[in-house]
Structure formats: structure tokens, C-alpha cells
Scaffold this active site. Structure first.
Site, PDB file in Angstrom:
ATOM      1  N   HIS A 185     -45.709   9.296  -0.827  1.00 14.96           N
ATOM      2  CA  HIS A 185     -45.516   9.164  -2.336  1.00 14.96           C
ATOM      3  C   HIS A 185     -44.510   8.186  -2.545  1.00 14.96           C
ATOM      4  O   HIS A 185     -43.699   7.770  -1.503  1.00 14.96           O
ATOM      5  CB  HIS A 185     -45.038  10.351  -2.609  1.00 14.96           C
ATOM      6  CG  HIS A 185     -44.765  10.725  -4.091  1.00 14.96           C
ATOM      7  ND1 HIS A 185     -43.880  10.304  -4.805  1.00 14.96           N
ATOM      8  CD2 HIS A 185     -45.625  11.530  -5.037  1.00 14.96           C
ATOM      9  CE1 HIS A 185     -44.004  10.485  -6.088  1.00 14.96           C
ATOM     10  NE2 HIS A 185     -44.933  11.118  -6.372  1.00 14.96           N
ATOM     11  N   ASP A 202     -41.731  15.014   4.393  1.00 17.98           N
ATOM     12  CA  ASP A 202     -42.087  15.532   2.866  1.00 17.98           C
ATOM     13  C   ASP A 202     -42.826  16.468   2.973  1.00 17.98           C
ATOM     14  O   ASP A 202     -44.143  16.351   3.107  1.00 17.98           O
ATOM     15  CB  ASP A 202     -42.392  14.062   2.350  1.00 17.98           C
ATOM     16  CG  ASP A 202     -42.705  14.417   0.879  1.00 17.98           C
ATOM     17  OD1 ASP A 202     -42.506  15.581   0.429  1.00 17.98           O
ATOM     18  OD2 ASP A 202     -42.940  13.439   0.152  1.00 17.98           O
ATOM     19  N   GLN A 261     -46.180  18.690  -0.921  1.00 14.54           N
ATOM     20  CA  GLN A 261     -47.605  19.126  -0.774  1.00 14.54           C
ATOM     21  C   GLN A 261     -47.855  20.171   0.008  1.00 14.54           C
ATOM     22  O   GLN A 261     -48.754  21.094  -0.288  1.00 14.54           O
ATOM     23  CB  GLN A 261     -48.426  18.017  -0.646  1.00 14.54           C
ATOM     24  CG  GLN A 261     -48.553  17.025  -1.675  1.00 14.54           C
ATOM     25  CD  GLN A 261     -48.952  17.489  -3.243  1.00 14.54           C
ATOM     26  OE1 GLN A 261     -49.793  18.466  -3.265  1.00 14.54           O
ATOM     27  NE2 GLN A 261     -48.382  16.574  -4.386  1.00 14.54           N
ATOM     28  N   LYS A 321     -44.104  23.166  -7.045  1.00  9.74           N
ATOM     29  CA  LYS A 321     -45.329  22.999  -6.304  1.00  9.74           C
ATOM     30  C   LYS A 321     -45.664  24.167  -5.456  1.00  9.74           C
ATOM     31  O   LYS A 321     -46.739  24.115  -4.630  1.00  9.74           O
ATOM     32  CB  LYS A 321     -45.433  21.672  -5.500  1.00  9.74           C
ATOM     33  CG  LYS A 321     -45.506  20.518  -6.334  1.00  9.74           C
ATOM     34  CD  LYS A 321     -45.574  19.175  -5.514  1.00  9.74           C
ATOM     35  CE  LYS A 321     -45.123  17.955  -6.027  1.00  9.74           C
ATOM     36  NZ  LYS A 321     -46.161  17.477  -6.906  1.00  9.74           N
ATOM     37  N   CYS A 340     -48.789   7.761  -7.773  1.00 10.05           N
ATOM     38  CA  CYS A 340     -47.551   7.314  -7.000  1.00 10.05           C
ATOM     39  C   CYS A 340     -47.922   6.898  -5.403  1.00 10.05           C
ATOM     40  O   CYS A 340     -46.947   7.412  -4.659  1.00 10.05           O
ATOM     41  CB  CYS A 340     -46.586   8.342  -7.360  1.00 10.05           C
ATOM     42  SG  CYS A 340     -45.913   8.538  -8.849  1.00 10.05           S
TER      43      CYS A 340
END
Length: 408
Positions: free
Chosen positions: A124, A202, A205, A228, A366
Site C-alpha cells: 500500500h 503492515d 489487512q 479493518k 493505493c
């Protein structure tokens, strides 16, 4: 463990937004990669705080403040337990994006012009741009982890790449937001550690779907977003090894994060307070606590099995449509289908699908470098969560076929 133990009807009743129509059609929500829907307990917790418990945290000695402080810090404990770490290693932020920026900014004094930072083409933009800025500020070199043509990683080749470049830091996603592909992190982290590199993952997700034990994962930093994970927007978190957190320069300064202040000099508190200046998103934190309780109450192995079964069903149905190109890795995926239909613009199809009540994402997500790697300007993205069902998939496929008929 059988999917029959996963009561999808009961679960869907916990999410009030799913019981509505869009454009006179039953809502089919397939955009959980952008934000997950919220169960009633999260909505109620947030509203209840403002209605009956509203007070600022820490410093206050009155009852409402002390109660708010206790509940606020209790959620930090819940988050730490969820991720298998210590409470003092969780910093509350506005989201995963701010958490990454906090680390990138905080490392400025540790990164030299002779250092290398490794990023990947699947990231991202929030896990690319901060490292570009840090590279420009320090003179450090950016190196890009190699990616196969199909946007999967050749793990042995990537491990060798890390060994050769000897980075100061590796920044990599647990799962791709555009493709849903799950990254095989363990060997990459081990290779980075072998050359003395820091690792930032990261988890925006992956956090809800994969529920990683961060002590076992062995990364130095991990970022996540509450919205999320069934929680409110405007809240996220940073996990950092305690010694690594305290070695960072503060991202913001102000009240709450200080130890002492004179007119000419200030000292800072230890982490996590060191990075939590100003009044935090208290209602958001409490709402996230309710979200964590909801997730923890679910049978996680059954949840994973259910999501995978639903994803396989959706992928099989989508592949049966002539002209569909699928970009996602169907074997290692959190439940996201990234696809295009012939040369049709994804915006056009997304707009037509909305007319049938189907909510999904279109564009570059993104991830412009990833789209360039795939040779497309954008795609459609249908991202599933455990509150979706087979009817959602059938509604989506039926609507897609009707839209294609209008375009052909």
C-alpha cells in the site's frame, strides 16, 4: 472443526448495516478490505461512552475520568493479549498509516546514508511513501524486493536478496490489500534478522483474518487499523519491541507524553506514553475493545475454515465467467478477489454493480506500483469477511453477469 459450527445467520444479525437495501436491492457488501462493518456491540459501546461515561483519560481524579482511564488501558491489555505481546508495547495511533509514519520519522536519527531500506512492489502507498521520505531525508538507499510476474514472491530468491543487500530495515505487508495474497513472512523475517535488520510488518489487512502471534512472528514493529478489525475508524495501533520503541524519536510532542517541562527543556515519558500526545480517541479505543471481545468470542479455526470455503466458492464462480482475468493468488489469500473483465474500465463495472446493491472497490487500491507490475491501470476488488455468506457471492456473480450483458 466443521464450518457447521460457524453460525453465519446469527453472526449476520449482529451487523445491522447488512439488513438494508441499496438502490432497492439487498446490500451485498464486498468491500471489507477498505473497512469492515461493525457489530452492534461496537456501536453500542461507542455511543454509551459519549452518553454516560464521557471524560478525559489519565490525569483526572474524579470518578468518570478514573473509570474512563481504567477501561481505556484495559483495551490496551486486550490488544496485547490478542497479539501475544506486552501491554507497554502497544501505542495507539490514528491508524496503520500514522503508525508507519511514526516509525519512519522515529528512525531518522538511526538511519545513515550508507544504509539500505527494503520495500516491496505489493505495498500500500502508506508502506512506500514514508520510506521514500526517510530515504530522501537521510540519503539511505531504497531497494525493492523482487516479485514474480504473477505478483507472488519467490521466497528463496527474496531471502538471497536480503542477504546480499544487508538492509537496516525491511518493510513488508502481511497480506496485500489489493490482491489478498498472504506473504510467507517467517523466512523473510529470519533472513532480515540474520543480517541485523529491523522488520516492520503492515498488518492492516492480515490482523483480523490471520490473528498473528507477534512474539512468534519475531518482527520489530507491526501496525494495524481498528476499522479493518470490526472497530471504529480513526484508530489504529503500533506494536514495537519495547527497546525499539524507546529508541525512536517522538513523532509528535505536546501534553501527556512528557515527564517534565520547563520553559527551555523537556523530558519524555517511556513508551507507550512517549508517543501518545494529546487527548486520544477514547471512544474509538473502547469500541475497539468491544470489537476484540467479539472476535475473541468466535471460534477462530472455524472462522478461518468458513472464510476459506466461501472464498473458494466465490473464486470458482468468478472463474466460470468468460473474459475474467484474476490477479489474486487463490492458494494463499485472506479472501480478496482482484480481477478485471476484458478491457472494460473497472470504474464502469463498479458503478453498474452498485445499481444492483453490490459494494466493491475499483481503481488502483493505493497500489500504483503493483498495478504497473501487473500491466493494468486498475482492477475490481471484491473483499470478503466472515459475515458474508453464499447468497452474497451469488448476488455478486448474478449482478456481474447482468452488467457484462449490458456492456457486451
Amino acid at each position: 472443526m466443521s464450518v457447521s459450527t460457524f453460525d453465519i445467520t446469527k453472526i449476520r444479525n449482529d451487523f445491522p448495516i447488512l439488513n438494508q437495501t441499496i438502490n432497492s436491492q439487498t446490500l451485498t457488501y464486498l468491500d471489507s478490505g477498505a473497512t469492515t462493518q461493525k457489530p452492534q456491540c461496537v456501536i453500542d459501546t461507542t455511543a454509551q461512552f459519549y452518553a454516560a461515561q464521557n471524560a478525559n483519560v489519565h490525569r483526572g481524579r474524579h470518578t468518570l475520568s478514573e473509570q474512563a482511564t481504567y477501561r481505556y488501558e484495559q483495551v490496551r491489555d486486550k490488544a496485547a493479549e490478542f497479539f501475544g505481546i506486552n501491554s507497554n508495547e502497544i501505542v495507539w495511533t490514528k491508524g496503520a498509516t500514522e503508525a508507519i509514519n511514526l516509525v519512519a520519522n522515529g528512525l531518522k536519527n538511526q538511519i545513515k546514508a550508507s544504509d539500505t531500506i527494503i520495500i516491496t512492489p505489493i505495498e500500500h502507498h502508506a508502506n512506500i511513501v514514508p520510506w521514500q521520505v526517510l530515504s530522501q531525508q537521510t540519503g539511505a538507499k531504497l531497494a525493492i524486493l523482487p516479485l514474480n510476474d504473477d505478483a507472488t514472491f519467490d521466497i528463496p530468491a527474496c531471502c538471497e536478496f536480503i542477504k546480499q543487500h544487508k538492509p537496516k530495515l525491511l518493510a513488508i505487508s502481511q497480506a496485500s490489500n489489493a490482491l489478498g495474497n498472504i506473504t510467507n513472512l517467517a523466512p523473510l523475517i529470519a533472513s532480515a534478522k540474520a543480517v541485523g535488520a529491523l522488520v516492520l510488518v503492515d498488518g492492516a489487512q492480515g490482523a483480523m483474518h490471520l490473528k498473528a502471534n507477534l512474539s512468534t512472528l519475531n518482527c520489530d514493529f507491526y501496525v494495524f487499523s481498528a476499522h479493518k478489525m470490526l472497530g471504529p475508524t480513526g484508530l489504529g495501533g503500533l506494536y514495537g519491541r519495547y527497546e525499539q520503541l524507546n529508541a525512536l524519536t517522538p513523532y509528535q510532542t505536546g501534553g501527556e507524553m512528557i515527564q517534565t517541562v520547563t520553559l527551555t527543556h523537556s523530558t519524555y515519558r517511556d513508551a507507550p506514553a512517549k508517543f501518545e500526545s494529546g487527548t486520544p480517541n477514547i471512544a474509538g479505543v473502547l469500541g475497539f475493545g468491544a470489537a476484540l471481545e467479539y472476535i475473541n468470542a468466535l471460534n477462530h479455526p472455524a472462522l478461518i475454515e468458513y472464510e476459506q470455503t466461501l472464498f473458494n466458492y466465490a473464486a470458482n464462480r468468478l472463474q466460470q465467467i468468460d473474459g475474467i482475468t484474476l490477479f489474486s493468488d487463490l492458494k494463499h489469500n485472506i479472501g480478496t478477489l482482484c480481477f478485471n473483465y476484458k478491457d472494460e474500465h473497472p470504474y464502469d463495472l463498479a458503478t453498474l454493480l452498485d445499481g444492483y446493491g453490490v459494494a466493491l472497490r475499483s481503481g488502483h487500491h493505493c497500489t500504483q506500483p503493483l498495478m504497473a507490475h501487473l500491466g493494468v491501470n486498475g482492477t475490481l476488488r471484491a473483499s470478503l469477511a466472515f459475515y458474508n455468506n453464499h447468497t452474497d457471492v451469488d448476488n455478486f456473480i448474478d449482478a456481474l453477469q447482468k452488467c457484462i450483458a449490458l456492456l457486451d
